[in-house]
Design an enzyme around this catalytic site. Structure first.
Site, PDB file in Angstrom:
ATOM      1  N   GLU A 157       6.555   4.793  14.597  1.00  0.00           N
ATOM      2  CA  GLU A 157       6.975   5.598  13.428  1.00  0.00           C
ATOM      3  C   GLU A 157       6.365   7.012  13.505  1.00  0.00           C
ATOM      4  OE1 GLU A 157       6.306   3.525   9.637  1.00  0.00           O
ATOM      5  OE2 GLU A 157       5.403   5.351   8.876  1.00  0.00           O
TER       6      GLU A 157
ATOM      7  N   SER B 257       6.574  -4.087   6.283  1.00  0.00           N
ATOM      8  CA  SER B 257       6.949  -2.679   6.312  1.00  0.00           C
ATOM      9  C   SER B 257       8.084  -2.412   5.345  1.00  0.00           C
ATOM     10  CB  SER B 257       7.370  -2.255   7.714  1.00  0.00           C
ATOM     11  OG  SER B 257       7.751  -0.894   7.694  1.00  0.00           O
TER      12      SER B 257
ATOM     13  N   HIS C   6       4.437  -0.818  15.416  1.00  0.00           N
ATOM     14  CA  HIS C   6       5.560  -0.279  14.622  1.00  0.00           C
ATOM     15  C   HIS C   6       5.157   1.061  13.998  1.00  0.00           C
ATOM     16  CE1 HIS C   6       7.240   0.493  10.631  1.00  0.00           C
ATOM     17  NE2 HIS C   6       8.377  -0.027  11.062  1.00  0.00           N
ATOM     18  N   ASN C   7       3.975   1.101  13.406  1.00  0.00           N
ATOM     19  CA  ASN C   7       3.543   2.350  12.767  1.00  0.00           C
ATOM     20  C   ASN C   7       3.305   3.451  13.794  1.00  0.00           C
ATOM     21  OD1 ASN C   7       3.528   0.646  10.553  1.00  0.00           O
ATOM     22  ND2 ASN C   7       1.735   1.598   9.643  1.00  0.00           N
TER      23      ASN C   7
ATOM     24  N   LYS D 282       2.796  -4.882  13.804  1.00  0.00           N
ATOM     25  CA  LYS D 282       2.956  -3.944  12.683  1.00  0.00           C
ATOM     26  C   LYS D 282       2.252  -2.618  13.008  1.00  0.00           C
ATOM     27  CE  LYS D 282       3.664  -2.306   8.452  1.00  0.00           C
ATOM     28  NZ  LYS D 282       2.629  -1.408   8.082  1.00  0.00           N
TER      29      LYS D 282
HETATM   30  P1  NDP Z   1      -3.930  -1.327  -3.266  1.00  0.00           P
HETATM   31  O1  NDP Z   1      -4.173  -1.213  -1.830  1.00  0.00           O
HETATM   32  O2  NDP Z   1      -4.034  -0.120  -4.120  1.00  0.00           O
HETATM   33  O3  NDP Z   1      -4.905  -2.457  -3.856  1.00  0.00           O
HETATM   34  C1  NDP Z   1      -4.972  -2.724  -5.235  1.00  0.00           C
HETATM   35  C2  NDP Z   1      -5.050  -4.225  -5.472  1.00  0.00           C
HETATM   36  O4  NDP Z   1      -6.196  -4.767  -4.811  1.00  0.00           O
HETATM   37  C3  NDP Z   1      -5.197  -4.537  -6.935  1.00  0.00           C
HETATM   38  O5  NDP Z   1      -4.480  -5.707  -7.219  1.00  0.00           O
HETATM   39  C4  NDP Z   1      -6.699  -4.756  -7.063  1.00  0.00           C
HETATM   40  O6  NDP Z   1      -7.060  -5.558  -8.146  1.00  0.00           O
HETATM   41  C5  NDP Z   1      -6.967  -5.487  -5.771  1.00  0.00           C
HETATM   42  N1  NDP Z   1      -8.370  -5.455  -5.386  1.00  0.00           N
HETATM   43  C6  NDP Z   1      -9.092  -4.415  -4.913  1.00  0.00           C
HETATM   44  N2  NDP Z   1     -10.353  -4.797  -4.640  1.00  0.00           N
HETATM   45  C7  NDP Z   1     -10.441  -6.106  -4.970  1.00  0.00           C
HETATM   46  C8  NDP Z   1     -11.485  -7.067  -4.917  1.00  0.00           C
HETATM   47  N3  NDP Z   1     -12.705  -6.743  -4.442  1.00  0.00           N
HETATM   48  N4  NDP Z   1     -11.217  -8.319  -5.334  1.00  0.00           N
HETATM   49  C9  NDP Z   1      -9.990  -8.648  -5.782  1.00  0.00           C
HETATM   50  N5  NDP Z   1      -8.969  -7.790  -5.863  1.00  0.00           N
HETATM   51  C10 NDP Z   1      -9.192  -6.528  -5.452  1.00  0.00           C
HETATM   52  O7  NDP Z   1      -2.505  -2.018  -3.549  1.00  0.00           O
HETATM   53  P2  NDP Z   1      -1.077  -1.819  -2.838  1.00  0.00           P
HETATM   54  O8  NDP Z   1      -0.142  -2.663  -3.629  1.00  0.00           O
HETATM   55  O9  NDP Z   1      -0.746  -0.394  -2.613  1.00  0.00           O
HETATM   56  O10 NDP Z   1      -1.280  -2.467  -1.394  1.00  0.00           O
HETATM   57  C11 NDP Z   1      -1.671  -3.802  -1.223  1.00  0.00           C
HETATM   58  C12 NDP Z   1      -1.844  -4.063   0.259  1.00  0.00           C
HETATM   59  O11 NDP Z   1      -0.593  -3.881   0.898  1.00  0.00           O
HETATM   60  C13 NDP Z   1      -2.823  -3.113   0.944  1.00  0.00           C
HETATM   61  O12 NDP Z   1      -3.515  -3.810   1.955  1.00  0.00           O
HETATM   62  C14 NDP Z   1      -1.911  -2.075   1.578  1.00  0.00           C
HETATM   63  O13 NDP Z   1      -2.514  -1.474   2.691  1.00  0.00           O
HETATM   64  C15 NDP Z   1      -0.721  -2.935   1.962  1.00  0.00           C
HETATM   65  N6  NDP Z   1       0.545  -2.259   2.097  1.00  0.00           N
HETATM   66  C16 NDP Z   1       0.885  -1.246   1.266  1.00  0.00           C
HETATM   67  C17 NDP Z   1       2.100  -0.597   1.419  1.00  0.00           C
HETATM   68  C18 NDP Z   1       2.456   0.480   0.470  1.00  0.00           C
HETATM   69  O14 NDP Z   1       3.518   1.107   0.684  1.00  0.00           O
HETATM   70  N7  NDP Z   1       1.681   0.722  -0.579  1.00  0.00           N
HETATM   71  C19 NDP Z   1       3.056  -0.992   2.451  1.00  0.00           C
HETATM   72  C20 NDP Z   1       2.653  -2.127   3.206  1.00  0.00           C
HETATM   73  C21 NDP Z   1       1.432  -2.710   3.034  1.00  0.00           C
HETATM   74  P3  NDP Z   1      -7.450  -4.876  -9.575  1.00  0.00           P
HETATM   75  O15 NDP Z   1      -6.128  -4.673 -10.275  1.00  0.00           O
HETATM   76  O16 NDP Z   1      -8.283  -5.913 -10.246  1.00  0.00           O
HETATM   77  O17 NDP Z   1      -8.166  -3.610  -9.296  1.00  0.00           O
END
Ligand code: NDP
Length: 473
Positions: free
Chosen positions: A189, A128, A185-186, A182
């Site tokens: 929130e 988080s 937690h949400n 987690k």
């Molecule tokens: P995203 O959820 O936007 O995911 C994008 C990433 O996933 C890229 O690296 C992409 O690779 C990869 N990806 C998608 N599909 C595939 C696939 N089939 N095979 C391999 N790689 C893949 O990224 P975030 O950084 O926002 O979040 C990452 C995780 O963290 C998510 O599960 C999210 O829910 C969680 N999270 C996010 C928070 C936030 O504030 N954003 C907070 C806490 C957790 P490519 O570059 O090749 O497309």
């Protein structure tokens, strides 16, 4: 030199976590499906620490020292399964895969069981704090085996937020425990945000305050017992003027969205049979706000005939109502964690959950110290409400809390969070509930039976004939 840890999935979260590890002196292997992201990371931030870029999964796995520690930060859902499958084939017994995405704890349990069969540790971990937290220190909630935590835990603790020198990271429990807490937690929130929104609405519509005046009230509250990240950002938002000159809060469309973790919390609470009306009201309030069609259709409905007028001492009353309602929603959240632990066999330290949420995450607040103290004093506390200190505060707040709920009803200002919290408080402390009547109704129309207050056994009254009571044991 082999890397201490690897991060695959280098969008905002993964990139910032990798940088956080590197800045803490760890050597970090980095990988992303699309290699350009890996190159961009090293180009832009390579000077921050020791990065080992890898273009292929094989190269990535080969770069890691054993047992390998590999963090997956990809889009939640099918992509997570795809990436786990791809890497699991390359790993050896004893290696650890951590999923730091927002997975549902059921998925985490499934993935953990599948990988355990192959001797690979799977750690579903809640993270988080958004992208800023990932870079500067998030709150981290890892599940998985205790053995995996011995290897992975120290690295996670080194990058987590710290409060009073203690890391905001601890081993929550086995398999899906981390993602479960987690999720809760949400849910908490959501409830916090709804209560704050109701407080603001009352200050404005019942108290006649302009947004910048309400901002001052929130800023004042933020130096008292409500001191928290969410109260602080609320003061900031309410003081902000849009480029048009209007208060920013007045130009934002009043339809709240959600990504689904609040809904998961309520859904799971229903399955576990744990009442969490504070969280449920918050989820439904967002849902209602988004129903433009229903709201449009209801525009002509009558409101109260009394005018607003000055409500004496409103801000002080609202502070009491907000604080009391907050205690109630946290009590519900902790009940849910305890119920999940009992259901799934997790040995969760309830005081430690308050401890790791004191920093890094969205619900960070001074208040969490109090919750920690309550569970340390009595680990078997049935509900936070009966902790002697919270009980005394609820007692001191209750008159104001009741006035606020009554004022809201009288003036037609919706306060589902405050009202539901008060109803929960009054329901729990009631000596007799009208559930007796509900049970009697069930017996009359469905022969569902009832128990009696004056003797043991299960009974049914023959409502259809002479109304004599028979034993249904
Ligand atoms: P995203 O959820 O936007 O995911 C994008 C990433 O996933 C890229 O690296 C992409 O690779 C990869 N990806 C998608 N599909 C595939 C696939 N089939 N095979 C391999 N790689 C893949 O990224 P975030 O950084 O926002 O979040 C990452 C995780 O963290 C998510 O599960 C999210 O829910 C969680 N999270 C996010 C928070 C936030 O504030 N954003 C907070 C806490 C957790 P490519 O570059 O090749 O497309």
């Amino acid at each position: 030199e082999k890397a201490d840890i690897g991060v695959t999935g280098l969008a905002v979260m993964g990139r910032n976590l990798a940088r956080n590890f590197a800045r803490r002196g760890h050597t970090v292997a980095v990988h992303n499906r699309t290699p350009q992201r890996t190159r961009d990371l090293v180009d832009q931030f390579g000077a921050e620490g020791a990065f080992v870029p890898a273009e292929s999964p094989e190269e990535f796995v080969a770069a890691l020292q054993r047992p390998r520690r590999l963090v997956v930060m990809v889009k939640a859902g099918d992509p997570t399964d795809a990436v786990i499958d791809e890497f699991a084939a390359l790993l050896e017994p004893g290696d650890i895969i951590m999923d730091g995405g927002n997975a549902h704890f059921d998925d985490t349990r499934r993935r953990e069981a599948a990988l355990r069969e192959r001797g690979v540790h799977f750690v579903g971990s809640g993270i988080s704090g958004g992208e800023e937290g990932a870079l500067h220190g998030p709150s981290i909630m890892p599940g998985g085996s205790a053995e995996s935590y011995r290897t992975l835990g120290p690295l996670l603790e080194s990058i987590s937020a710290h409060v009073d020198g203690e890391p905001c990271c601890t081993h929550v429990g086995t398999d899906g425990a981390g993602h479960f807490v987690k999720m809760v937690h949400n849910g908490i929130e959501y409830a916090d945000m709804q209560l704050i929104a109701e407080a603001y609405d009352l200050l404005r519509r019942a108290g006649g305050l302009r947004p910048e005046q309400a901002a001052e009230v929130f800023a004042r509250w933020n130096s008292g017992r409500l001191d928290s990240y969410l109260i602080g950002i609320t003061a900031d938002i309410l003081a902000h003027a849009d480029a048009s000159g209007k208060p920013f809060v007045d130009v934002v469309l009043d339809q709240a969205e959600q990504k689904g973790t609040g809904r998961w919390t309520v859904h799971t609470a229903l399955d576990l049979g744990v009442p969490v009306p504070g969280i449920a009201e918050a989820v439904f309030a967002r849902s209602l706000s988004g129903h433009a069609d229903l709201r449009e259709a209801a525009q002509g409905l009558a409101g109260p005939t009394v005018g607003a007028g000055e409500v004496a001492g409103l801000a002080e009353d609202v502070e009491q109502a907000l604080y009391a309602s907050k205690i109630v929603s946290y009590a519900q959240g902790w009940n849910m964690i305890a119920a999940g632990a009992a259901q799934y066999g997790w040995d969760i330290d309830l005081a430690a959950m308050a401890s790791i949420w004191r920093g890094g995450c969205i619900i960070r607040a001074a208040f969490l110290d109090r919750i920690r103290a309550a569970f340390r004093a009595n680990p078997a506390l049935p509900t936070l409400l009966v902790d002697p200190e919270f009980a005394a505060e609820l007692d001191a707040a209750q008159d104001a809390w009741r006035r606020v709920v009554a004022t809201a009803a009288r003036l037609g200002v919706p306060a589902p969070g405050f009202s539901a919290a008060l109803a929960y408080y009054d329901s729990l402390r009631a000596q007799r509930l009208p559930a007796a009547l509900v049970q009697a109704q069930r017996d009359l129309f469905g022969a569902h039976t009832y128990r009696r207050t004056d003797r043991d056994g299960v009974f049914h009254t023959r409502w259809d004939t002479d109304r004599h009571e028979e034993s249904a044991d």
